[in-house]
Design a protein around this motif. Structure first.
Motif, PDB file in Angstrom:
ATOM      1  N   ARG A 160       7.609  56.165  75.078  1.00 56.63           N
ATOM      2  CA  ARG A 160       6.272  56.320  74.494  1.00 56.63           C
ATOM      3  C   ARG A 160       5.257  56.725  75.562  1.00 56.63           C
ATOM      4  O   ARG A 160       4.329  57.499  75.296  1.00 56.63           O
ATOM      5  CB  ARG A 160       5.844  55.035  73.799  1.00 56.63           C
ATOM      6  N   ARG A 161       5.406  56.219  76.757  1.00 60.89           N
ATOM      7  CA  ARG A 161       4.514  56.615  77.855  1.00 60.89           C
ATOM      8  C   ARG A 161       4.688  58.092  78.183  1.00 60.89           C
ATOM      9  O   ARG A 161       3.708  58.814  78.408  1.00 60.89           O
ATOM     10  CB  ARG A 161       4.793  55.760  79.087  1.00 60.89           C
ATOM     11  N   VAL A 162       5.947  58.547  78.208  1.00 63.16           N
ATOM     12  CA  VAL A 162       6.215  59.965  78.475  1.00 63.16           C
ATOM     13  C   VAL A 162       5.609  60.824  77.378  1.00 63.16           C
ATOM     14  O   VAL A 162       4.947  61.842  77.645  1.00 63.16           O
ATOM     15  CB  VAL A 162       7.730  60.219  78.596  1.00 63.16           C
ATOM     16  N   LEU A 163       5.829  60.423  76.118  1.00 64.45           N
ATOM     17  CA  LEU A 163       5.304  61.194  74.995  1.00 64.45           C
ATOM     18  C   LEU A 163       3.777  61.259  75.024  1.00 64.45           C
ATOM     19  O   LEU A 163       3.178  62.273  74.658  1.00 64.45           O
ATOM     20  CB  LEU A 163       5.778  60.570  73.685  1.00 64.45           C
ATOM     21  N   GLU A 164       3.154  60.201  75.480  1.00 62.14           N
ATOM     22  CA  GLU A 164       1.695  60.152  75.506  1.00 62.14           C
ATOM     23  C   GLU A 164       1.113  61.062  76.577  1.00 62.14           C
ATOM     24  O   GLU A 164       0.065  61.696  76.386  1.00 62.14           O
ATOM     25  CB  GLU A 164       1.241  58.711  75.768  1.00 62.14           C
ATOM     26  N   VAL A 165       1.786  61.160  77.719  1.00 64.48           N
ATOM     27  CA  VAL A 165       1.228  61.931  78.832  1.00 64.48           C
ATOM     28  C   VAL A 165       1.611  63.405  78.791  1.00 64.48           C
ATOM     29  O   VAL A 165       0.953  64.240  79.428  1.00 64.48           O
ATOM     30  CB  VAL A 165       1.665  61.297  80.176  1.00 64.48           C
ATOM     31  N   LEU A 166       2.662  63.762  78.049  1.00 56.33           N
ATOM     32  CA  LEU A 166       3.132  65.153  78.024  1.00 56.33           C
ATOM     33  C   LEU A 166       2.060  66.157  77.597  1.00 56.33           C
ATOM     34  O   LEU A 166       1.900  67.196  78.245  1.00 56.33           O
ATOM     35  CB  LEU A 166       4.359  65.268  77.121  1.00 56.33           C
ATOM     36  N   PRO A 167       1.312  65.907  76.495  1.00 57.83           N
ATOM     37  CA  PRO A 167       0.298  66.904  76.100  1.00 57.83           C
ATOM     38  C   PRO A 167      -0.735  67.164  77.190  1.00 57.83           C
ATOM     39  O   PRO A 167      -1.193  68.300  77.367  1.00 57.83           O
ATOM     40  CB  PRO A 167      -0.344  66.269  74.857  1.00 57.83           C
ATOM     41  N   LYS A 168      -1.110  66.126  77.932  1.00 60.85           N
ATOM     42  CA  LYS A 168      -2.082  66.301  79.018  1.00 60.85           C
ATOM     43  C   LYS A 168      -1.485  67.138  80.142  1.00 60.85           C
ATOM     44  O   LYS A 168      -2.154  68.006  80.711  1.00 60.85           O
ATOM     45  CB  LYS A 168      -2.518  64.941  79.545  1.00 60.85           C
ATOM     46  N   ARG A 169      -0.225  66.856  80.460  1.00 59.53           N
ATOM     47  CA  ARG A 169       0.430  67.601  81.536  1.00 59.53           C
ATOM     48  C   ARG A 169       0.550  69.080  81.183  1.00 59.53           C
ATOM     49  O   ARG A 169       0.194  69.948  81.991  1.00 59.53           O
ATOM     50  CB  ARG A 169       1.820  67.018  81.798  1.00 59.53           C
ATOM     51  N   PHE A 170       1.022  69.381  80.006  1.00 65.79           N
ATOM     52  CA  PHE A 170       1.186  70.780  79.614  1.00 65.79           C
ATOM     53  C   PHE A 170      -0.162  71.468  79.413  1.00 65.79           C
ATOM     54  O   PHE A 170      -0.323  72.649  79.731  1.00 65.79           O
ATOM     55  CB  PHE A 170       2.036  70.873  78.348  1.00 65.79           C
ATOM     56  N   GLY A 171      -1.133  70.728  78.858  1.00 62.95           N
ATOM     57  CA  GLY A 171      -2.445  71.321  78.656  1.00 62.95           C
ATOM     58  C   GLY A 171      -3.103  71.742  79.955  1.00 62.95           C
ATOM     59  O   GLY A 171      -3.874  72.710  79.998  1.00 62.95           O
ATOM     60  N   LYS A 172      -2.803  71.029  81.036  1.00 61.85           N
ATOM     61  CA  LYS A 172      -3.351  71.364  82.356  1.00 61.85           C
ATOM     62  C   LYS A 172      -2.935  72.759  82.789  1.00 61.85           C
ATOM     63  O   LYS A 172      -3.636  73.420  83.569  1.00 61.85           O
ATOM     64  CB  LYS A 172      -2.866  70.327  83.375  1.00 61.85           C
ATOM     65  N   TYR A 173      -1.805  73.245  82.273  1.00 63.03           N
ATOM     66  CA  TYR A 173      -1.281  74.554  82.672  1.00 63.03           C
ATOM     67  C   TYR A 173      -1.294  75.548  81.515  1.00 63.03           C
ATOM     68  O   TYR A 173      -0.509  76.497  81.484  1.00 63.03           O
ATOM     69  CB  TYR A 173       0.133  74.395  83.229  1.00 63.03           C
ATOM     70  N   GLY A 174      -2.195  75.318  80.560  1.00 70.55           N
ATOM     71  CA  GLY A 174      -2.399  76.284  79.484  1.00 70.55           C
ATOM     72  C   GLY A 174      -1.369  76.260  78.386  1.00 70.55           C
ATOM     73  O   GLY A 174      -1.319  77.181  77.569  1.00 70.55           O
ATOM     74  N   LEU A 175      -0.539  75.229  78.354  1.00 72.74           N
ATOM     75  CA  LEU A 175       0.522  75.145  77.349  1.00 72.74           C
ATOM     76  C   LEU A 175       0.179  74.079  76.310  1.00 72.74           C
ATOM     77  O   LEU A 175      -0.517  73.114  76.596  1.00 72.74           O
ATOM     78  CB  LEU A 175       1.860  74.815  78.008  1.00 72.74           C
ATOM     79  N   GLU A 176       0.721  74.265  75.113  1.00 71.84           N
ATOM     80  CA  GLU A 176       0.456  73.341  74.016  1.00 71.84           C
ATOM     81  C   GLU A 176       1.770  72.916  73.379  1.00 71.84           C
ATOM     82  O   GLU A 176       2.655  73.740  73.141  1.00 71.84           O
ATOM     83  CB  GLU A 176      -0.438  74.011  72.964  1.00 71.84           C
ATOM     84  N   LEU A 177       1.896  71.633  73.096  1.00 71.09           N
ATOM     85  CA  LEU A 177       3.082  71.124  72.421  1.00 71.09           C
ATOM     86  C   LEU A 177       2.889  71.199  70.915  1.00 71.09           C
ATOM     87  O   LEU A 177       1.793  70.949  70.411  1.00 71.09           O
ATOM     88  CB  LEU A 177       3.357  69.676  72.842  1.00 71.09           C
ATOM     89  N   HIS A 178       3.965  71.536  70.226  1.00 68.15           N
ATOM     90  CA  HIS A 178       3.902  71.579  68.764  1.00 68.15           C
ATOM     91  C   HIS A 178       3.785  70.144  68.257  1.00 68.15           C
ATOM     92  O   HIS A 178       4.661  69.314  68.511  1.00 68.15           O
ATOM     93  CB  HIS A 178       5.161  72.239  68.203  1.00 68.15           C
ATOM     94  N   PRO A 179       2.700  69.802  67.523  1.00 66.12           N
ATOM     95  CA  PRO A 179       2.473  68.406  67.138  1.00 66.12           C
ATOM     96  C   PRO A 179       3.506  67.843  66.177  1.00 66.12           C
ATOM     97  O   PRO A 179       3.718  66.622  66.145  1.00 66.12           O
ATOM     98  CB  PRO A 179       1.086  68.455  66.483  1.00 66.12           C
ATOM     99  N   GLU A 180       4.156  68.695  65.400  1.00 66.10           N
ATOM    100  CA  GLU A 180       5.131  68.207  64.428  1.00 66.10           C
ATOM    101  C   GLU A 180       6.552  68.206  64.985  1.00 66.10           C
ATOM    102  O   GLU A 180       7.359  67.340  64.642  1.00 66.10           O
ATOM    103  CB  GLU A 180       5.076  69.056  63.156  1.00 66.10           C
ATOM    104  N   LYS A 181       6.847  69.174  65.840  1.00 67.44           N
ATOM    105  CA  LYS A 181       8.208  69.289  66.358  1.00 67.44           C
ATOM    106  C   LYS A 181       8.428  68.478  67.628  1.00 67.44           C
ATOM    107  O   LYS A 181       9.579  68.239  68.005  1.00 67.44           O
ATOM    108  CB  LYS A 181       8.547  70.763  66.610  1.00 67.44           C
ATOM    109  N   THR A 182       7.358  68.089  68.294  1.00 67.54           N
ATOM    110  CA  THR A 182       7.481  67.188  69.443  1.00 67.54           C
ATOM    111  C   THR A 182       7.439  65.764  68.916  1.00 67.54           C
ATOM    112  O   THR A 182       6.434  65.336  68.342  1.00 67.54           O
ATOM    113  CB  THR A 182       6.339  67.424  70.447  1.00 67.54           C
ATOM    114  N   ARG A 183       8.498  65.016  69.094  1.00 60.72           N
ATOM    115  CA  ARG A 183       8.572  63.702  68.447  1.00 60.72           C
ATOM    116  C   ARG A 183       9.465  62.745  69.232  1.00 60.72           C
ATOM    117  O   ARG A 183      10.234  63.162  70.111  1.00 60.72           O
ATOM    118  CB  ARG A 183       9.105  63.837  67.023  1.00 60.72           C
TER     119      ARG A 183
END
Length: 452
Positions: free
Chosen positions: A280-303
């Motif tokens: 859960r910690r990894v899942l929570e921090v992933l969007p911030k990490r990818f967003g820092k480099y211009g990337l976006e996680l798919h909200p429905e397919k990332t689970r």
């Protein structure tokens, strides 16, 4: 004067192409913090000829309409001209021609780019040099588009690590439109750490800015990698090596309380954690990490998926399943009654493969039976070559059964006569047999090879 501290002088490397690449690799391995300032001198006529030999000759043509056959008509002259333009900086990177191909179940399409043939040759040559450097840096968790690596190795690594850890919690990561949203400025910063050769970097920049031709109009997206180009998977690997692989190893894993591992194939990746809290910690921090480099996680397919081994031999699986590289991974009992991770063809992939066969049979139903048979044999063998893994026999059998049904159906529609009976179709199959299912990738065979 000696080279600047932290940079390679890049002395000439005589000999064959493989010898030169080996020398680059040795230098990169011996000095992991070194930035190479001179690499382009390795690319000569012999090097371009090797790149030409490795370039696919039957691909679609680019914006100039030139085929591989036409290019080969004056191969030496064309390569000499290409080399001169590359070294002088006058090489012009033409836009890629965009086409759309079916995606998933065929209701949607995805765009792909088609470079010119000459562009493919030069991209191959540059990729060979840059790859020799970065192959010394890439981590074991990365399997996509790398020499000596494959999707089946990624699947086996995932299977073995999951079995060893008795399952856990799986974070499925889906990056939305990764190849289209990669930030060129970030990529340049990553490349600065290892490759600063001016000729190579200017050429890569030209590819990043080349643009896309679609509907008679050229557009120049501000993000993304050269679509369809040979260099694109390598640049993508460099990007995710920095954004995800090194970060997970250096920053994330040391902070987790339990075991964990990651498997990545290009932009497809999963993270498996022993403890729910870690996942859960990894899942929570992933969007911030990818967003820092211009990337976006798919909200429905990332689970997050609970994927623990059932505790008792008599228990039913209480965890979810997850898909990775075309397979659904799930817990099931082995022949000896033990809980093991099994893989079966993902439903979407099976439907897609069957639809492709159905469409082909419908459009070729008036071809000679022998012609149809040869094509179906190739299609089945190609399907087995990828999906023929240990434990997937039921899905392979279903695919073979459905192909037989479809073949009978469309043979029966060749005329206004009555439908082809199963008895007559059986006689036809005895003359034109379809290949039986085959396990091409056996985990037990690989384990035996590893022991020996």
């Amino acid at each position: 004067m000696g080279p600047e501290k932290g940079k390679a002088s890049g002395r000439p490397s005589p000999g064959s192409v493989s010898t030169r690449l080996q020398r680059i690799a040795e230098l990169a391995r011996e000095s992991p913090g070194m930035a190479f300032t001179t690499l382009a001198h390795h690319v000569d006529i012999e090097f371009l000829r090797a790149a030409y030999d490795l370039t696919r000759k039957d691909g679609a043509v680019g914006v100039d309409g030139q085929t591989a056959e036409a290019y080969a008509a004056d191969l030496e002259g064309n390569l000499a001209g290409l080399l001169e333009r590359f070294k002088s900086g006058s090489y012009y990177a033409p836009p890629v021609r965009r086409v759309h191909i079916p995606k998933g179940d065929g209701t949607k399409t995805r765009p792909i780019g088609i470079p010119t043939f000459e562009d493919k040759v030069l991209q191959r040559a540059v990729a060979m040099v840059v790859e020799a450097v970065y192959e010394q840096d890439f981590l074991e968790c990365s399997y996509g588009f790398r020499p000596g690596k494959s999707a089946h190795q990624a699947l086996e690594a995932l299977w073995r690590s999951t079995m060893k850890m008795n399952g856990g919690w799986v974070v499925e990561v889906d990056i939305r439109s990764f190849f289209d949203t990669l930030e060129p400025s970030q990529l340049r910063a990553f490349l600065d750490r290892r490759v600063r050769d001016g000729v190579l970097r200017r050429t890569i920049d030209k590819w990043l800015k080349a643009g896309v031709l679609e509907g008679g109009r050229v557009t120049r997206p501000e993000t993304g990698t050269p679509q369809g180009g040979v260099i694109s998977p390598l640049l993508a690997n460099i990007y995710l090596h920095e954004v995800m692989d090194c970060w997970f190893r250096d920053e994330v894993q040391p902070r987790l309380g339990g075991g964990s591992f990651m498997v990545r194939y290009a932009d497809d990746l999963v993270v498996v954690c022993e403890l729910e809290g870690d996942a859960r910690r990894v899942l929570e921090v992933l969007p911030k990490r990818f967003g820092k480099y211009g990337l976006e996680l798919h909200p429905e397919k990332t689970r997050l998926v609970r994927f623990g081994r059932p505790k008792d031999e008599d228990d039913e699986p209480g965890s979810g399943n997850f898909d990775f590289l075309g397979f659904t991974h799930h817990w099931a009992k082995s022949r000896t009654g033990k809980w093991v991770v099994k893989r079966k063809t993902a439903g979407s992939r099976l439907s897609r493969a069957l639809k492709a066969v159905r469409v082909w049979l419908r459009s070729h139903r008036h071809k000679e039976v022998a012609t149809q048979h040869r094509s179906l044999v190739r299609k089945l063998q190609g399907h087995y070559a990828y999906y023929g893994i240990t434990g997937n026999a039921p899905s392979l059998s279903r695919f073979l059964h459905e192909v037989r049904r479809e073949w009978r159906k469309w043979l029966g529609r060749r005329s206004q006569r009555a439908a082809l009976s199963w008895e007559r179709f059986g006689q036809l199959l005895s003359r034109y047999p379809l290949p039986p299912i085959r396990v091409v990738h056996s985990i037990y065979r690989n384990a035996a090879n590893a022991v020996t």
